[in-house]
Scaffold this motif. Sequence first.
Motif: not given
Length: 1385
Positions: A207-220, A231-235
């Motif tokens: 799977p692809r992973i995305a992080w959100y802050k208060n339902n707003v996507v975080i663009d690192e 993202s390392n393996y499944n961690m």
Amino acid sequence: MSASFHVKQHHHHSDKKQQHESISHHSSRSSFSQLSYAAHKRIQHSTIGVQQSFVESEKRSEFIPSQLLPPRVKKYLAMDPDTNDVIGYIVPVFRTSHEFARGLVEVQEEVKEEGVGHVAMRNLFSLETSSMETITVEKKSRKRHIRESADRLELSKKVEERAEFRKKQNSDNLTHPPEFIVRPRGQTVWEGKTVKLHCTVSGWPKPRIAWYKNNVVIDEKAHPDKYTAESNYNMHSLEIKSCDFLDTAQYRVSALNIKGESSSVATVVIKSMFFSSQIMYLHLFYGFCSEHGVTFETAIIDSFEVAFGREGETLSLGCTVIVYPTVKRYQPDVLWYRDGKALSESKWVHTHWSGEKATLTLVHLNKEDEGLYTLRVNTKSGFQSYSAYVFVRDEEVELEGVPVAPLDVRCHDANKDYVVVTWKQPAVEGSSSILGYFIDRCEVGHHHWAQCNDTPVKYARFPVTGLIEGRSYTFRVRAINRAGVSRPSRASDPVTAIDPHDRARHRAGPSAPFTGMIKFTEEDATVGVVPGEPTDLVVTEATKNYVVLAWSPPAQRGHEGVVYLVEKCVAGSECWQRANTGMPVKSPRFALFDLAEGKSYSFRVRCCNSAGMSEASSATGDITVGDMLDLPAAPGPAVATRNTDTSVVVSWGASKDVKHLVGYYINYTVAGSDVWTPANNKPVKGTRFVCHGLNTGESCVFRVKAVNAAGYSHSSLESEAVVVKAGIGNPPPAIPGVPSGVHLMEAARDYMVLAWREPVVTGGADIRGYFVDYRTVKGGVGGQWHELNPKAVTCTSYKAENLKENLFYQFQVRAINMAGVSEASLPSAALECKEWTIAKPGAPHDLHVLEVRDSSLVLLWEPPTFDGRTPVNGFYVDIKQAVAGEDWKGVHEKATKLKYMKVNGLIAGRSYVFRVRAQNLAGVGKTSAVLGPVLALTMPGTHEIILDVDDDGVISMIFECSEMAEGSEFIWSKNYKTLTDTSRLTIVTEGGKSRAIFNAPSLEDLGIFSCEVTNTVGVSASYTLTEAGLKRLLDISHEHKFPIIPFKTQMAMELLEKGRVRFWTQVEKFTTGCHVDYVFNDAIVENGEKYQMNFDKNSGIIEMFMDSLAVTDEGTFTFNLVDGKAKGSTSLVLIGEGPHFVDYLGFQVTPECNVLLKATVRFYNTNSSTEISVKSTEHGIVLYSLITYHMEDLQVGWLHKEAKIAHSDRVQCGVTGEQLWLKVNEPTEKDKGKYTINICDGKDGVKRFCDLSGQGEEPTHTHTHTHTHREMYRNKLIEEGDRARVVGGLPDVVTIQEGKSLNLTGNVWGDPAPEVTWMKNDRELVSDERYALKFEHGKFASITIAAVTTTDSGKYALLVKNKYGTEAGEFTVSVYIPEEEKKKE
């Protein structure tokens, strides 16, 4: 120096058959599959016997006895016990993982790649010799040993790289959606610290992973100094650096792959050491206020009401949400629920939150979507919610009387080859009770639906077997009754046929695709173990159609898979029979069909693997085949209570002692009618329900029935009739809002004309009028207000008279309804009373809209009171969307002289504003006040005007309104002018229905008829009556006024035994009140000795019997039928002597002991034939004569111009029943002339004549009443050449690919030019966006279908017709899908 021994083995084969037997023998003793072992044998050169053993060194070779061989080598050699010689080699047992070993046995997949163990075995045991098995021992140096070890490592690396490559190519059969193994945990830290959130996610594909802050996507990447995502393996992890108070939020991590999406939430709280000062600082510079200590107030406005939709439509629900105080960067949680269950995004449900408006969109409505919808807004201070019910009506059925589709199809207890499918029965069974259900399945990724059961099942639950392990399926259900099969239900969610334990293991961690790697290991102690017997065998379901068994797998079964054998035994016997002879059972579930209903059986189960079969499980007790679940009892009596103008509250007593209750269905009917309508299409669990969508003023009766998996209960006792009307306690109407936009429309020396906009809020009642006040203005100071009109004006304009010239005035307006007078509007600007001298007209006024729909509305207005120098000669309408930045656009190019216009092309759900401009010879005048915004949306419950023709042929227009309020009235108009002349129409209104009856329909009635309901929110509709439509209505009216009873068969005669005669006919459609008069030669005959009559009203057969025929019976027999207003008759003419028995049938025994049966019959005379008649067909003409009786030896000859007619493809003659006929196809001028038929029975003869040229003499036997008929057919040959025909251009069959365009042209002929009609499956087609139908030059008829689909397949016909005849050119269209054709190949 160390040494290693390399052992080689070779076998010489002299017979390929012996090789095959050897392979089969060894494969049964080891864990090799046959294909794997064959692949190994193909790379060996072997012999059958062992000649000798020797040891070979680097310098010389010498033979050594086998006793001196090392133990490691002897372990794999077969020894002769007598001679102690080596006679063969034993293949070591190997195994792979349990899953793959089972796959090799079951699927027999071909091994496409050699494994590492196979290569190692080949290097150890497969070096070639010429003709003998050789066992050698080599002494190797350490250097050589290290080199070979390095080579083996290199080989292992290449195999691993190859496996990784194959892993990328092979698809993973064990794909599953993402699942969180370790979820991120919430944290509370001090300001300035670093926070790191961790999670572990499984899923395949990765799977692809995305992080959100208060339902707003975080663009690192945009904020590398703040966030770091890894993202390392499944961690996976998210690091938040240098945290401050603004980082306090909810952080959500989302994992997505092709199988689905999953998310997890963690809360991060940042604590400040200088809390109070920091809050003040943030408040001043960022506008941010902490949620702590702030009380939020939530209000939901513009809420959705009770909604009605139909299956297949799209429905949107929305509310405006106001949260106070407004806190920057803080958003509430907006959640939607249906019947108390939270809704999530799917292909059927879409939610949207804009920050102010919450919207829920239901795509392609289905009955599963019916229910109570709730919007819940959560804040730190609590929550606010709003609820309303959504009703989903059934889609129109294609065949009258069939049931509607079932609903809520679900899958349970999925296993390797088995799943249980459940559903809910529909609310409407159709014209007869539901006989059962068909279950269809479809493999995910395919479009072919396969039926699972051959006979309908009565239960709303069915076990589906025969699934393929590892594949995913969806299911749907269809109901069937005597009228036909329903539409299919909505497909269920996909379910995978897999063992539940394997499913849990696969979700815990995915395995890579198979790469061809096989591990050779020593034999495990659990391999080859005979499994134990199954346990816990029970009967989970028992119906008339099937019995379902369930058991627990054996605890002892080794690592390989097991299959189950189910056995049954009739109660009272000891004979056990296999129940699953057709297929192996892999799941611990099994459904047995084809059991005898009422008989008792006991069951037991065994399991087996390659090592053997287990003992039988403990047998079940005697189970009688029958329904274990009873139908629910009828609910208690229904009680109806008034609620609102369109709803009634119904309550009832719960069904007693009911098992597995699904819910209740509520039906209602108008008092005095027997047509029951469902109030809900999805079962409800409670014992109280609010029935919405009723018509105000109608008297309704209600009843309730319960439903469970076994079926429907009997209906409850009906409620007392209740009038749909608002109950006591509903809020009374309120005073209206204030009018707005007071402006000047015309001015003169002593008067001014004013106009204004009606109030937005009417207070729940119609505006009855307006009061206008005025005051003078001097030096910018207003005087005292005075009333202009003591009596309220009903329009939104007023002429203020008796004013003084050159003075300034201000005006204000108040509205009035039944509740009272509103507040005054804002005063107008100071207006000077002086005469206008402008040339152009003033502004139109009183703009309003009617008939608002999704894509259209009707705009009406009044002309300006000031025409300018010349009269107004037209109007222009402008439109624009009610959004910023839109420009005005003209609706039409040329000015219209009408005071109304239908505006088309609107987009549903969007708001528009309108304005109107008038023009005269001087130009276009001022624009009217802007009307709007108007939302283009068809309101739920909207009705259209329906044209009706009753049984008496009376034509009328009917309009219904379901939102009638107190004081509401129906206003009928023609061309949008209120009807005042009652000579053309009679208006009859009853409750919420109004009927406009045409007194004498004629061309004077052509136009646009509209109906508006007062005291409602714009309820209105219209119908345009055209000349063609009026003609069609008059034809239907004539058919209803003078109906004809249809006959399925005209009167016929049959000769029975002993000369008895039967006259009979069959009526196609009639009522129980149908009466028959039996007439002979214009005299009614009664039932007696000579005549016996019978009318079977079940079959419609009318019969009259006579014992014999006599000379006096020559004449006309008639059946006259009267059925209410409908009449019908059928006749039969008897001419000549009828056949009868002179001597009845008897028998005589001859001297030879033979039995002789004999009778004497007198046949009809040939002179009893009728004159030649002529009729026209689509192929030509037919000349025929009817005889009373036809004998086999009757001689018939046809002559044309006294010459015998030769039989050909164009001219044919023959006998059908008692009709002697001559057919002439495609007649020409040469076929004119005199036709003669000679009829001879061997003794007597008769001739009949017919002249088609108009010059022949009259036939001597022609009756007077046939002369007119013959004259009518004399010119039939000339007319035949002008008959309408299809002369070519159309194929017999058209096969076309889906998505292509189809264009066909047929060549037609006829004089006069024929009328052309296109038909599909016996239904007439009309030209629209789907079908383009053209008829050009009176000769070419064409049909065009753009982008054909499979629904366009069927039987088509081109029907041409003129006054000389009708003909049809038929062809078949077949649409195919290329992908499906390839799959079939």
